[in-house]
Design a protein around this motif. Structure first.
Motif, mmCIF file in Angstrom:
data_model
loop_
_atom_site.group_PDB
_atom_site.id
_atom_site.type_symbol
_atom_site.label_atom_id
_atom_site.label_comp_id
_atom_site.label_asym_id
_atom_site.label_seq_id
_atom_site.Cartn_x
_atom_site.Cartn_y
_atom_site.Cartn_z
ATOM 1 N N LYS A 103 116.687 56.156 64.001
ATOM 2 C CA LYS A 103 116.519 56.699 62.650
ATOM 3 C C LYS A 103 117.209 58.052 62.502
ATOM 4 C CE LYS A 103 112.156 54.432 61.444
ATOM 5 N NZ LYS A 103 110.705 54.618 61.180
ATOM 6 N N GLU A 104 117.357 58.756 63.625
ATOM 7 C CA GLU A 104 118.033 60.050 63.604
ATOM 8 C C GLU A 104 119.539 59.900 63.792
ATOM 9 O OE1 GLU A 104 116.047 62.427 66.547
ATOM 10 O OE2 GLU A 104 114.125 62.359 65.487
ATOM 11 N N ASN A 105 120.004 58.632 63.735
ATOM 12 C CA ASN A 105 121.440 58.303 63.720
ATOM 13 C C ASN A 105 122.177 58.602 65.033
ATOM 14 O OD1 ASN A 105 121.419 57.361 60.997
ATOM 15 N ND2 ASN A 105 121.438 59.485 60.292
ATOM 16 N N TYR A 106 121.446 58.521 66.148
ATOM 17 C CA TYR A 106 122.122 58.600 67.432
ATOM 18 C C TYR A 106 122.816 57.271 67.718
ATOM 19 C CZ TYR A 106 119.723 62.968 68.523
ATOM 20 O OH TYR A 106 119.274 64.265 68.509
ATOM 21 N N LYS A 107 123.886 57.302 68.489
ATOM 22 C CA LYS A 107 124.638 56.088 68.809
ATOM 23 C C LYS A 107 123.780 55.142 69.643
ATOM 24 C CE LYS A 107 129.251 58.139 68.581
ATOM 25 N NZ LYS A 107 129.616 57.384 67.370
ATOM 26 N N GLU A 160 109.088 52.876 70.725
ATOM 27 C CA GLU A 160 108.800 53.986 69.825
ATOM 28 C C GLU A 160 109.912 55.030 69.869
ATOM 29 O OE1 GLU A 160 105.938 56.456 67.420
ATOM 30 O OE2 GLU A 160 106.141 54.328 67.850
ATOM 31 N N LYS A 161 110.317 55.401 71.057
ATOM 32 C CA LYS A 161 111.366 56.413 71.197
ATOM 33 C C LYS A 161 112.692 55.906 70.656
ATOM 34 C CE LYS A 161 113.468 59.545 74.580
ATOM 35 N NZ LYS A 161 113.437 60.018 75.992
ATOM 36 N N ALA A 162 113.011 54.647 70.921
ATOM 37 C CA ALA A 162 114.268 54.075 70.443
ATOM 38 C C ALA A 162 114.323 54.052 68.919
ATOM 39 C CB ALA A 162 114.437 52.662 71.008
#
Length: 305
Positions: free
Chosen positions: A276-280, A269-271
């Motif tokens: 989706k928030e475009n973190y690497k 869920e966290k991943a």
């Protein structure tokens, strides 16, 4: 846009805990660093609680113009003393509030008010267990669901009553500020987040927490805040002073899933949220406790397929 205004609608003969529980969540949120602007409105000048306590300093309805970013919470009232002759004093205000797109919530018997205003037509909803049958009979167009702490239908929320107003308010705080902060507020109030969602798309953070075992709640809170670490059964068991075998058994009986399944679900869920928030990808893998980016990609792919 995140709203910081919460408007509490107070009927005469309001139930004190229905109101105070939700108020305390947003008040404590401010104490923990996320302040809300709290307002109290009523169609009555000096509304009374069902237990006889009176209110002063309550604003008239026409002094507040609700906008789409506001949260409106209608606290439950004593149905036998609910004066339907006064509908003209408040129904239009509540309808306009909902029409703006604001989040409109009922606690306990306040679901009757939302139903009377037509806000629950063709929607799933709930109320206190002792009133679900009556609510359905009086308003046949709505769909009353039993045995749920609260129900979300679009931007309309209904809760089962009394202490479940706290659960619903914590959910609203979690929606705006994240599960870690909601857990901080709950801990500050010395309560546990025990809410469950209606649908599978609701956050896994809110599922498997409708039990009342304080040891398992403590373990779940710890897991939520330490997903970036390697978490072992031995570590969790020592934290609550029971054996690993007892914790394994207790966790499964309380939540319906194993500790490992719970950890994996939270990590996925966290991943997904962080991706989706475009973190690497490499940072997300580390933040969520995965050993490699390949493992992260494989697990997320399996989730979507």
């Amino acid at each position: 846009m995140i709203s910081n205004r919460v408007i509490f609608f107070i009927f005469d003969s309001v139930h004190l805990l229905d109101l105070a529980g939700a108020v305390t969540v947003f008040y404590e949120s401010g104490c923990c660093g996320k302040k809300y602007d709290l307002h109290y409105v009523s169609p009555y000048v000096n509304p009374q609680t069902s237990s006889g306590l009176g209110f002063t300093n309550v604003e008239p309805l026409n002094s507040i113009t609700v906008n789409k970013n506001d949260i409106v919470i209608v606290a439950g009232m004593e149905i036998e003393k609910w004066n339907r002759a006064d509908d003209h004093l408040w129904i239009l205000w509540l309808q306009v509030a909902a029409a703006t797109g604001a989040t409109v919530c009922s606690i306990c018997t306040a679901a009757f008010a939302l139903a009377a205003a037509g806000l629950l037509d063709d929607q799933n909803c709930t109320t206190h267990w002792s009133w679900t049958t009556v609510l359905q009979e009086r308003y046949p167009r709505i769909k009353v669901v039993e045995n749920k702490l609260f129900i979300k239908s679009g931007r309309i929320f209904t809760s089962a009553g009394i202490a479940t107003g706290i659960d619903m308010a914590l959910y609203l705080v979690e929606e705006q500020h994240g599960v870690d902060f909601a857990c901080t507020v709950a801990k500050d109030m010395v309560v546990y987040i025990r809410r469950d969602g209606m649908d599978v798309q609701n956050s896994i953070y809110l599922q498997n927490r409708q039990h009342i075992n304080r040891y398992v709640h403590q373990v779940q809170d710890y897991i939520t805040k330490h997903l970036h670490h390697k978490i072992t059964i031995d570590e969790l068991a020592s934290m609550v002073f029971i054996s690993p075998r007892s914790l394994t058994r207790l966790f499964k009986s309380s939540t319906g899933i194993t500790v490992g399944q719970y950890i994996n679900s939270l990590r996925q869920e966290k991943a997904k949220r962080l991706l989706k928030e475009n973190y690497k990808t490499a940072w997300v893998a580390k933040e969520c406790g995965y050993q490699s980016t390949a493992q992260l990609r494989r697990l997320v792919k399996e989730t979507y397929n």
